[in-house]
Design a protein around this motif. Structure first.
Motif, PDB file in Angstrom:
ATOM      1  N   ILE A 287       1.960  -4.230   0.388  1.00 31.94           N
ATOM      2  CA  ILE A 287       1.515  -5.528   0.895  1.00 31.94           C
ATOM      3  C   ILE A 287       2.669  -6.242   1.595  1.00 31.94           C
ATOM      4  N   GLY A 288       3.872  -6.141   1.022  1.00 26.95           N
ATOM      5  CA  GLY A 288       5.059  -6.746   1.627  1.00 26.95           C
ATOM      6  C   GLY A 288       5.397  -6.149   2.983  1.00 26.95           C
ATOM      7  N   ARG A 289       4.948  -4.945   3.234  1.00 27.67           N
ATOM      8  CA  ARG A 289       5.168  -4.285   4.531  1.00 27.67           C
ATOM      9  C   ARG A 289       3.984  -4.476   5.480  1.00 27.67           C
ATOM     10  N   GLY A 290       3.016  -5.287   5.062  1.00 28.72           N
ATOM     11  CA  GLY A 290       1.888  -5.593   5.936  1.00 28.72           C
ATOM     12  C   GLY A 290       0.673  -4.715   5.777  1.00 28.72           C
ATOM     13  N   VAL A 291       0.604  -3.905   4.722  1.00 27.70           N
ATOM     14  CA  VAL A 291      -0.557  -3.048   4.487  1.00 27.70           C
ATOM     15  C   VAL A 291      -1.571  -3.832   3.646  1.00 27.70           C
ATOM     16  N   GLU A 292      -2.827  -3.797   4.054  1.00 34.01           N
ATOM     17  CA  GLU A 292      -3.889  -4.422   3.261  1.00 34.01           C
ATOM     18  C   GLU A 292      -4.293  -3.445   2.162  1.00 34.01           C
ATOM     19  N   VAL A 293      -4.042  -3.838   0.908  1.00 37.65           N
ATOM     20  CA  VAL A 293      -4.341  -2.985  -0.242  1.00 37.65           C
ATOM     21  C   VAL A 293      -5.339  -3.714  -1.134  1.00 37.65           C
ATOM     22  N   SER A 294      -6.353  -2.991  -1.596  1.00 33.55           N
ATOM     23  CA  SER A 294      -7.368  -3.593  -2.468  1.00 33.55           C
ATOM     24  C   SER A 294      -6.739  -4.054  -3.783  1.00 33.55           C
ATOM     25  N   GLU A 295      -7.499  -4.830  -4.523  1.00 35.09           N
ATOM     26  CA  GLU A 295      -7.113  -5.162  -5.893  1.00 35.09           C
ATOM     27  C   GLU A 295      -7.134  -3.873  -6.707  1.00 35.09           C
ATOM     28  N   THR A 296      -6.393  -3.848  -7.797  1.00 35.52           N
ATOM     29  CA  THR A 296      -6.372  -2.693  -8.685  1.00 35.52           C
ATOM     30  C   THR A 296      -7.641  -2.679  -9.533  1.00 35.52           C
ATOM     31  N   GLU A 297      -8.208  -1.496  -9.673  1.00 37.48           N
ATOM     32  CA  GLU A 297      -9.394  -1.325 -10.510  1.00 37.48           C
ATOM     33  C   GLU A 297      -9.084  -0.333 -11.625  1.00 37.48           C
ATOM     34  N   ASP A 298      -9.562  -0.652 -12.828  1.00 38.08           N
ATOM     35  CA  ASP A 298      -9.448   0.235 -13.979  1.00 38.08           C
ATOM     36  C   ASP A 298     -10.744   1.027 -14.068  1.00 38.08           C
ATOM     37  N   LEU A 299     -10.651   2.328 -13.819  1.00 36.46           N
ATOM     38  CA  LEU A 299     -11.828   3.191 -13.901  1.00 36.46           C
ATOM     39  C   LEU A 299     -11.667   4.133 -15.092  1.00 36.46           C
ATOM     40  N   GLY A 300     -11.850   3.572 -16.271  1.00 33.11           N
ATOM     41  CA  GLY A 300     -11.789   4.369 -17.499  1.00 33.11           C
ATOM     42  C   GLY A 300     -10.386   4.743 -17.921  1.00 33.11           C
ATOM     43  N   GLY A 301      -9.435   3.856 -17.733  1.00 33.31           N
ATOM     44  CA  GLY A 301      -8.061   4.125 -18.149  1.00 33.31           C
ATOM     45  C   GLY A 301      -7.190   4.709 -17.057  1.00 33.31           C
ATOM     46  N   VAL A 302      -7.753   4.973 -15.898  1.00 32.70           N
ATOM     47  CA  VAL A 302      -6.997   5.392 -14.717  1.00 32.70           C
ATOM     48  C   VAL A 302      -7.158   4.261 -13.708  1.00 32.70           C
ATOM     49  N   PHE A 303      -6.045   3.853 -13.106  1.00 33.99           N
ATOM     50  CA  PHE A 303      -6.042   2.676 -12.244  1.00 33.99           C
ATOM     51  C   PHE A 303      -5.929   3.086 -10.778  1.00 33.99           C
ATOM     52  N   TYR A 304      -6.699   2.394  -9.928  1.00 29.80           N
ATOM     53  CA  TYR A 304      -6.769   2.732  -8.514  1.00 29.80           C
ATOM     54  C   TYR A 304      -6.659   1.484  -7.647  1.00 29.80           C
ATOM     55  N   ALA A 305      -6.059   1.658  -6.457  1.00 30.07           N
ATOM     56  CA  ALA A 305      -6.073   0.651  -5.397  1.00 30.07           C
ATOM     57  C   ALA A 305      -6.140   1.417  -4.086  1.00 30.07           C
ATOM     58  N   TRP A 306      -6.855   0.881  -3.113  1.00 31.33           N
ATOM     59  CA  TRP A 306      -7.114   1.612  -1.882  1.00 31.33           C
ATOM     60  C   TRP A 306      -6.557   0.881  -0.664  1.00 31.33           C
ATOM     61  N   PHE A 307      -6.164   1.673   0.341  1.00 34.14           N
ATOM     62  CA  PHE A 307      -5.775   1.121   1.641  1.00 34.14           C
ATOM     63  C   PHE A 307      -6.157   2.128   2.716  1.00 34.14           C
ATOM     64  N   GLU A 308      -6.060   1.692   3.973  1.00 41.04           N
ATOM     65  CA  GLU A 308      -6.375   2.609   5.068  1.00 41.04           C
ATOM     66  C   GLU A 308      -5.354   2.465   6.181  1.00 41.04           C
ATOM     67  N   ASP A 309      -5.247   3.529   6.984  1.00 39.52           N
ATOM     68  CA  ASP A 309      -4.357   3.504   8.138  1.00 39.52           C
ATOM     69  C   ASP A 309      -5.089   2.846   9.315  1.00 39.52           C
ATOM     70  N   PRO A 310      -4.414   2.657  10.452  1.00 38.13           N
ATOM     71  CA  PRO A 310      -5.054   1.977  11.583  1.00 38.13           C
ATOM     72  C   PRO A 310      -6.322   2.663  12.112  1.00 38.13           C
ATOM     73  N   ASP A 311      -6.511   3.961  11.826  1.00 38.27           N
ATOM     74  CA  ASP A 311      -7.702   4.678  12.285  1.00 38.27           C
ATOM     75  C   ASP A 311      -8.829   4.679  11.268  1.00 38.27           C
ATOM     76  N   GLY A 312      -8.554   4.205  10.059  1.00 41.94           N
ATOM     77  CA  GLY A 312      -9.578   4.182   9.020  1.00 41.94           C
ATOM     78  C   GLY A 312      -9.503   5.329   8.030  1.00 41.94           C
ATOM     79  N   ASN A 313      -8.489   6.199   8.125  1.00 38.61           N
ATOM     80  CA  ASN A 313      -8.281   7.212   7.091  1.00 38.61           C
ATOM     81  C   ASN A 313      -7.912   6.466   5.813  1.00 38.61           C
ATOM     82  N   THR A 314      -8.511   6.852   4.677  1.00 34.96           N
ATOM     83  CA  THR A 314      -8.273   6.088   3.454  1.00 34.96           C
ATOM     84  C   THR A 314      -7.336   6.805   2.491  1.00 34.96           C
ATOM     85  N   TRP A 315      -6.603   5.984   1.762  1.00 33.75           N
ATOM     86  CA  TRP A 315      -5.613   6.418   0.789  1.00 33.75           C
ATOM     87  C   TRP A 315      -5.878   5.716  -0.534  1.00 33.75           C
TER      88      TRP A 315
END
Length: 154
Positions: free
Chosen positions: A117-145
């Motif tokens: 986020i400090g480098r300008g990337v839009e990152v989702s809020e963190t989600e707890d999916l059964g004890g494993v935590f995830y947050a998502w972002f995408e590159d300028p073309d829409g590829n997701t990470w």
């Protein structure tokens, strides 16, 4: 962040010219090492800038080995698997923005989120999916990470 220069890649004429690298993973019989993932983008320069400057990946290679061909290889911090941004190789043609959910395993998901986020990337809020935590972002073309944190991993 100071940019580390790209690694120089030279193809040896003979195996005897290859320096010993004790840190290199040994390719054992029967092994299939995943070391490079093509990422489909519309603009290699824009994508290279995003991955290097915003996502913090190291630029390993940026070469044009033939007319109309460009290969940029970048590696996430601490990873043994890299990504490649390519133009001019029909074998790697994919519609830009179609890669989904590549996972980046992190030790501290909130620290990793804040760094991006400090480098300008839009990152989702963190989600707890059964004890494993995830947050998502995408590159300028829409590829997701996906940032993934498994608390039990060392």
């Amino acid at each position: 962040m100071s940019e580390v220069p790209p690694t120089t890649t030279e193809i040896p004429a003979d195996a005897s010219e290859i320096p010993d690298d004790p840190a290199a993973a040994e390719v054992k019989p029967g092994a299939y090492l995943l070391e490079l993932v093509p990422v489909p983008v519309t603009d290699v320069d824009r994508a290279k800038q995003f991955y290097a400057e915003q996502a913090g990946f190291h630029v390993d290679v940026d070469v044009s080995p033939a007319d109309g061909v460009r290969i940029v290889q970048l590696t996430p911090p601490g990873s043994f698997c890299s990504i490649t941004l390519v133009t001019g190789l029909p074998q790697l043609d994919m519609p830009p923005g179609t890669l989904r959910g590549l996972h980046l395993v992190v030790k501290d998901i909130e620290a990793s989120r804040q760094e991006l986020i400090g480098r300008g990337v839009e990152v989702s809020e963190t989600e707890d999916l059964g004890g494993v935590f995830y947050a998502w972002f995408e590159d300028p073309d829409g590829n997701t990470w996906t940032l993934q944190h498994m608390p039990w991993r060392r």
